[in-house]
Scaffold this active site. Structure first.
Site, mmCIF file in Angstrom:
data_model
loop_
_atom_site.group_PDB
_atom_site.id
_atom_site.type_symbol
_atom_site.label_atom_id
_atom_site.label_comp_id
_atom_site.label_asym_id
_atom_site.label_seq_id
_atom_site.Cartn_x
_atom_site.Cartn_y
_atom_site.Cartn_z
ATOM 1 N N CYS A 164 0.803 -1.227 0.000
ATOM 2 C CA CYS A 164 0.000 0.000 0.000
ATOM 3 C C CYS A 164 0.832 1.271 0.000
ATOM 4 O O CYS A 164 0.315 2.356 -0.261
ATOM 5 C CB CYS A 164 -0.935 0.015 1.208
ATOM 6 S SG CYS A 164 -1.789 -1.539 1.484
ATOM 7 N N HIS A 303 -4.289 7.347 6.590
ATOM 8 C CA HIS A 303 -4.286 6.039 5.934
ATOM 9 C C HIS A 303 -5.668 5.414 6.079
ATOM 10 O O HIS A 303 -6.213 4.879 5.122
ATOM 11 C CB HIS A 303 -3.208 5.152 6.539
ATOM 12 C CG HIS A 303 -3.010 3.866 5.802
ATOM 13 N ND1 HIS A 303 -2.767 3.814 4.439
ATOM 14 C CD2 HIS A 303 -3.012 2.578 6.225
ATOM 15 C CE1 HIS A 303 -2.634 2.562 4.060
ATOM 16 N NE2 HIS A 303 -2.783 1.782 5.110
ATOM 17 N N GLU A 314 -3.457 4.405 14.162
ATOM 18 C CA GLU A 314 -3.165 5.696 13.542
ATOM 19 C C GLU A 314 -3.596 6.841 14.442
ATOM 20 O O GLU A 314 -2.900 7.856 14.553
ATOM 21 C CB GLU A 314 -3.830 5.807 12.172
ATOM 22 C CG GLU A 314 -3.399 7.040 11.403
ATOM 23 C CD GLU A 314 -3.801 7.025 9.935
ATOM 24 O OE1 GLU A 314 -3.287 7.870 9.178
ATOM 25 O OE2 GLU A 314 -4.617 6.161 9.538
ATOM 26 N N LYS A 335 -10.520 6.955 1.718
ATOM 27 C CA LYS A 335 -10.794 5.551 1.405
ATOM 28 C C LYS A 335 -12.247 5.190 1.699
ATOM 29 O O LYS A 335 -12.744 4.181 1.183
ATOM 30 C CB LYS A 335 -9.865 4.631 2.201
ATOM 31 C CG LYS A 335 -8.418 4.627 1.750
ATOM 32 C CD LYS A 335 -7.605 3.622 2.557
ATOM 33 C CE LYS A 335 -6.145 3.593 2.119
ATOM 34 N NZ LYS A 335 -5.398 4.800 2.556
ATOM 35 N N HIS A 340 -9.892 1.030 -0.797
ATOM 36 C CA HIS A 340 -8.438 0.970 -0.632
ATOM 37 C C HIS A 340 -7.816 0.583 -1.967
ATOM 38 O O HIS A 340 -8.002 -0.539 -2.447
ATOM 39 C CB HIS A 340 -8.091 -0.061 0.447
ATOM 40 C CG HIS A 340 -6.682 0.029 0.941
ATOM 41 N ND1 HIS A 340 -5.672 0.620 0.221
ATOM 42 C CD2 HIS A 340 -6.101 -0.407 2.105
ATOM 43 C CE1 HIS A 340 -4.546 0.543 0.908
ATOM 44 N NE2 HIS A 340 -4.785 -0.067 2.046
ATOM 45 N N PHE A 399 1.149 -3.147 4.574
ATOM 46 C CA PHE A 399 1.497 -4.510 4.967
ATOM 47 C C PHE A 399 3.006 -4.702 4.784
ATOM 48 O O PHE A 399 3.590 -4.251 3.794
ATOM 49 C CB PHE A 399 0.767 -5.525 4.090
ATOM 50 C CG PHE A 399 -0.659 -5.794 4.499
ATOM 51 C CD1 PHE A 399 -1.234 -5.160 5.578
ATOM 52 C CD2 PHE A 399 -1.429 -6.708 3.796
ATOM 53 C CE1 PHE A 399 -2.539 -5.415 5.955
ATOM 54 C CE2 PHE A 399 -2.734 -6.986 4.153
ATOM 55 C CZ PHE A 399 -3.296 -6.333 5.246
#
Length: 425
Positions: A164, A303, A314, A335, A340, A399
């Site tokens: 990502c 994010h 976050e 998002k 995403h 990830f």
């Protein structure tokens, strides 16, 4: 001495718009690009939602032969790059040196649709049925390669593959190249087209995806009842240019890229440390690079994936970086509307962050219904907010523990772009 780096062109193709203007308009209106996927092969999966792009026609950018020889992730990147180049007014070989023009476009999974269909051909029909163009269609670097060939750009060319974070780290790498004087212009961003059997099945097996069937409940960043993200497709491209090069040609400018912070976690394949310390470090590195205090940030494009752990972590990281000022920062996760976009997410969110900065409008986090007790910051729930913005931050945490943070700012000494000012509805 480091060169200053500015943004002179932008382009994107997303589930909420086929260009940057329509994407921005729909983002501030709170339009969702998430919908139920009707494909029959979805029936065996617990996942029923995706953020697909509708109405995209690659033949508007290329001929039939090229379209047949390019995966969808390449086609999306070409469309976004063409828009960004038109937007910038740059023509490689005319007002920019090809040797000083680079391309850096990341992708998390590359041509996974081509790879999947090629494997099925091998298993079902034999090796002889594999296309001779398969390799050049699914390798992640082929978006950057195709665009550099298309433009005749012969400078630094690269592709970052960090899940990502691919788009944000590609922009960050291009930023450093221009800063160091290795290029005058870099075309940078991310692209992804992962909506296929193996793409959805892999994320579903990790239990990372929302299992909701109602599109308005699928992506709910920071909401108490969030249950995972919705996978999407798209591309975002920025034209990064040294300030002196941009000024020499009288270019109009969107914003200045002030800082970039990136770090690894060395912790877990998919989960962050619960205290958010690595994400805190990435944000602090970006602030240090930009040489600004945390109090200068007015907006964060988070994010915000809509997973249980991500949104809480976050929030903790933002509080650690900003202290009491965290409660004065406007935050949103776009998002909630685009889904995403994996390797394209950071690049598309950079486009939206810059347009937020230029328009003094914070886009919303839609689908926000119920507050989670520890998550008590201003997530701009459901409706956009008008706010004077001077400096904005865009977060991307991937990830594998790949973290990237970008900071964009206004500068009154730059020539501002008038055509990027889109009033809210």
């Amino acid at each position: 001495m480091k060169k200053r780096v500015v943004i002179t062109g932008m382009g994107c193709v997303t589930p909420i718009g086929l260009d940057k203007e329509s994407t921005w308009h729909n983002a501030i209106k709170g339009v969702s690009g998430i919908r139920q996927v009707s494909n029959e092969w979805m029936e065996d999966l617990p996942v029923k939602l995706a953020a697909e792009i509708t109405g995209f026609d690659p033949l508007q950018e290329m001929d039939v032969k090229e379209a047949r020889r390019t995966d969808r992730f390449i086609q999306l990147a070409i469309a976004a790059a063409d828009e960004a180049l038109r937007d910038s007014g740059l023509i490689v070989g005319h007002n920019v040196d090809p040797m000083r023009t680079g391309v850096w476009i990341g992708s998390g999974v590359g041509g996974i649709m081509t790879f999947e269909s090629g494997m099925l051909d091998v298993l079902q029909k034999g090796f002889g049925r594999v296309s001779p163009f398969a390799l050049s269609m699914f390798l992640p670097n082929m978006a950057a390669s195709r665009i550099s060939i298309r433009l005749g750009a012969r400078g630094l060319t690269g592709c970052t593959v960090t899940a990502c974070a691919s788009g944000s780290q590609s922009i960050g790498g291009a930023f450093r190249a221009v800063q160091r004087g290795e290029a005058d212009v870099m075309i940078a961003g991310g692209t992804e087209a992962p909506i296929c059997k193996i793409g959805l099945a892999s994320f579903a097996a990790m239990r990372a995806l929302s299992v909701q069937t109602d599109p308005w409940q699928g992506s709910r960043p920071f909401d108490k009842n969030r249950d995972g993200f919705v996978i999407g497709e798209g591309a975002g491209i920025l034209v990064l240019e040294s300030l002196d090069h941009a000024q020499a040609r009288g270019a109009e400018i969107y914003a200045e890229l002030l800082g970039y912070g990136s770090c690894g976690e060395g912790f877990h394949i998919s989960a962050p440390r619960s205290d958010g310390s690595d994400w805190t470090r990435a944000m602090n590195l970006a602030l240090e690079d930009a040489t600004i205090d945390p109090e200068k940030i007015q907006y964060i494009n988070a994010h915000g994936t809509s997973t249980i752990l991500n949104d809480l972590t976050e929030t903790r990281a933002i509080k650690a970086v900003f202290g009491s000022h965290a409660y004065n920062v406007s935050i949103s996760s776009t998002k909630s509307m685009t889904g995403h976009l994996l390797g394209a997410s950071g690049a598309v969110e950079a486009v939206l962050s810059i347009l937020a900065l230029r328009n003094d409008i914070v886009p919303p986090t839609i689908n926000y219904v119920e507050r989670d007790e520890e998550m008590d910051l201003d997530y701009t729930p459901n409706s956009f907010k008008r706010r004077k913005l001077e400096t904005v931050m865009s977060n991307t945490f991937a990830f594998g523990g790949h973290n990237a943070v970008l900071i964009f700012g206004k500068n009154q000494h730059l020539i501002p772009r008038s055509d990027c000012l889109y009033d809210a509805p």
